[in-house]
Design an enzyme around this catalytic site. Structure first.
Site, PDB file in Angstrom:
ATOM      1  N   LYS A  54      64.724   2.299  92.627  1.00 46.59           N
ATOM      2  CA  LYS A  54      64.813   3.754  92.452  1.00 46.59           C
ATOM      3  C   LYS A  54      63.826   4.452  93.387  1.00 46.59           C
ATOM      4  O   LYS A  54      64.151   5.475  93.996  1.00 46.59           O
ATOM      5  CB  LYS A  54      64.555   4.123  90.981  1.00 46.59           C
ATOM      6  CG  LYS A  54      65.709   3.693  90.075  1.00 46.59           C
ATOM      7  CD  LYS A  54      65.405   3.767  88.595  1.00 46.59           C
ATOM      8  CE  LYS A  54      66.581   3.160  87.801  1.00 46.59           C
ATOM      9  NZ  LYS A  54      66.385   3.135  86.366  1.00 46.59           N
ATOM     10  N   GLN A  98      61.478   3.802  81.892  1.00 47.12           N
ATOM     11  CA  GLN A  98      62.390   2.665  82.006  1.00 47.12           C
ATOM     12  C   GLN A  98      62.435   1.903  80.683  1.00 47.12           C
ATOM     13  O   GLN A  98      61.402   1.498  80.156  1.00 47.12           O
ATOM     14  CB  GLN A  98      61.917   1.751  83.151  1.00 47.12           C
ATOM     15  CG  GLN A  98      62.859   0.620  83.455  1.00 47.12           C
ATOM     16  CD  GLN A  98      64.178   1.078  84.091  1.00 47.12           C
ATOM     17  OE1 GLN A  98      64.206   1.972  84.921  1.00 47.12           O
ATOM     18  NE2 GLN A  98      65.281   0.479  83.672  1.00 47.12           N
ATOM     19  N   ASP A 121      67.582  10.860  83.320  1.00 56.20           N
ATOM     20  CA  ASP A 121      68.444   9.816  82.750  1.00 56.20           C
ATOM     21  C   ASP A 121      69.483  10.426  81.806  1.00 56.20           C
ATOM     22  O   ASP A 121      70.405   9.740  81.372  1.00 56.20           O
ATOM     23  CB  ASP A 121      67.596   8.807  81.957  1.00 56.20           C
ATOM     24  CG  ASP A 121      67.406   7.499  82.712  1.00 56.20           C
ATOM     25  OD1 ASP A 121      68.115   7.292  83.713  1.00 56.20           O
ATOM     26  OD2 ASP A 121      66.552   6.693  82.296  1.00 56.20           O
TER      27      ASP A 121
END
Ligand code: NAP
Length: 282
Positions: A54, A98, A121
């Site tokens: 990412k 994460q 997200d």
């Protein structure tokens, strides 16, 4: 093999190029590039790889990124404090914690604490609620990637029979909401669905998001269907999807491979979301 193979890598590359151009324009207009901040608690090797990718993608798109790697023994309240600090920091456009987090931390509580305006997200209850109400918000990256692939392939969704296998908050549910918003007739299957193959065989568009290697064979695919395989399963034969690619490709009109289908789209859509979050905050 009859089916056209949908090249997720190529579509993702074109999305990333577009984001790079738009991020450069954002920097010219606002004197700063969009900033994504990632957080990992513990040392899960898969999380490290995902997050590294990412950051690399951000760099390639001319966006800034920063990372907080916290020790596994970090308490939930310490993590919530960091998430609150990042929410209050005006320089931060996107926050990504994460998952998974260690067992002593409640992931739902942490996700819910993320500022919805920076929730790249798309997993906070606020963004999930906006999606459920058909209102604009930040959409989870993998489902957004599925929709981008379908747009790119010019798949007609209006009135189409769509079957989604899987009902997770991360993939199945948001994909089904997005398909419904695109006027498909949507059926969502899960582990208690009776006669899965027969239900899937109704689908003009079949989306598999299960996590079970080659669960769906040719008997689950309607001739001429479009098959989007979100599944990523590590097996002795390497990475495989939830669909038996070779068998399904004999029947389908178009199908995504694993790897190289939906996977590359996820990071591309994270960049799209980070840019969108930055734009919405100015
Ligand atoms: P998840 O949270 O484990 O959800 C799996 C879903 O599949 C659940 O709704 C479950 O039903 C359903 N299911 C399980 N076994 C089934 C069966 N035999 N028949 C029908 N439905 C069944 O997984 P997820 O996070 O959604 O991820 C799904 C897959 O996508 C995984 O392979 C994951 O690695 C992959 N993934 C890929 C990307 C990407 O970037 N390509 C991103 C995210 C996820 P119940 O609700 O009844 O338990």
């Amino acid at each position: 093999m009859a089916a056209r193979v949908i090249d997720g890598k190529a579509v993702a590359a074109s999305v990333r190029e577009r984001v790079a151009v738009e991020a450069a324009a954002f920097e010219v207009d606002h004197g700063r590039a969009p900033l994504l901040v990632t957080v990992i608690v513990g040392d899960d090797p898969a999380s490290e790889v995902y997050v590294r990718n990412k950051h690399r993608a951000c760099e390639e798109a001319g966006m800034r990124s920063a990372h907080h790697g916290l020790p596994a023994e970090t308490s939930e309240s310490e993590l919530l404090e960091l998430v609150a600090e990042l929410g209050a920091d005006n320089d931060v456009d996107g926050i990504l914690v994460q998952l998974p987090v260690p067992d002593h931390i409640d992931p739902d509580r942490v996700v819910a604490a993320i500022d919805p305006a920076k929730d790249v997200d798309g997993l906070t209850p606020v963004n999930a609620g906006l999606l459920a109400h058909g209102m604009p918000g930040l959409v989870p990256c993998t489902p957004a990637g599925v929709m981008e692939l379908l747009r790119h392939e010019e798949v007609e969704l209006e009135g189409a029979e769509a079957v989604v296998v899987g009902r997770s908050k991360l993939v199945g549910v948001p994909v089904s909401r997005l398909l419904l918003a695109a006027n498909a007739t949507v059926t969502v299957c899960h582990s208690r669905t009776r006669d899965l193959s027969a239900t899937c065989r109704r689908a003009d568009l079949l989306v598999a998001a299960v996590g079970s290697p080659r669960l769906l064979g040719a008997d689950a695919v309607k001739p001429g269907a479009v098959v989007i395989d979100v599944g990523v399963n590590r097996t002795d034969d390497g990475l495989v999807g939830d669909v038996d690619f070779e068998a399904a490709a004999e029947v389908a009109a178009a199908i995504t491979p694993v790897p190289g289908g939906v996977g590359p789209m996820t990071i591309a859509m994270l960049l799209v979301n980070t840019l969108a979050a930055a734009r919405a905050r100015v």
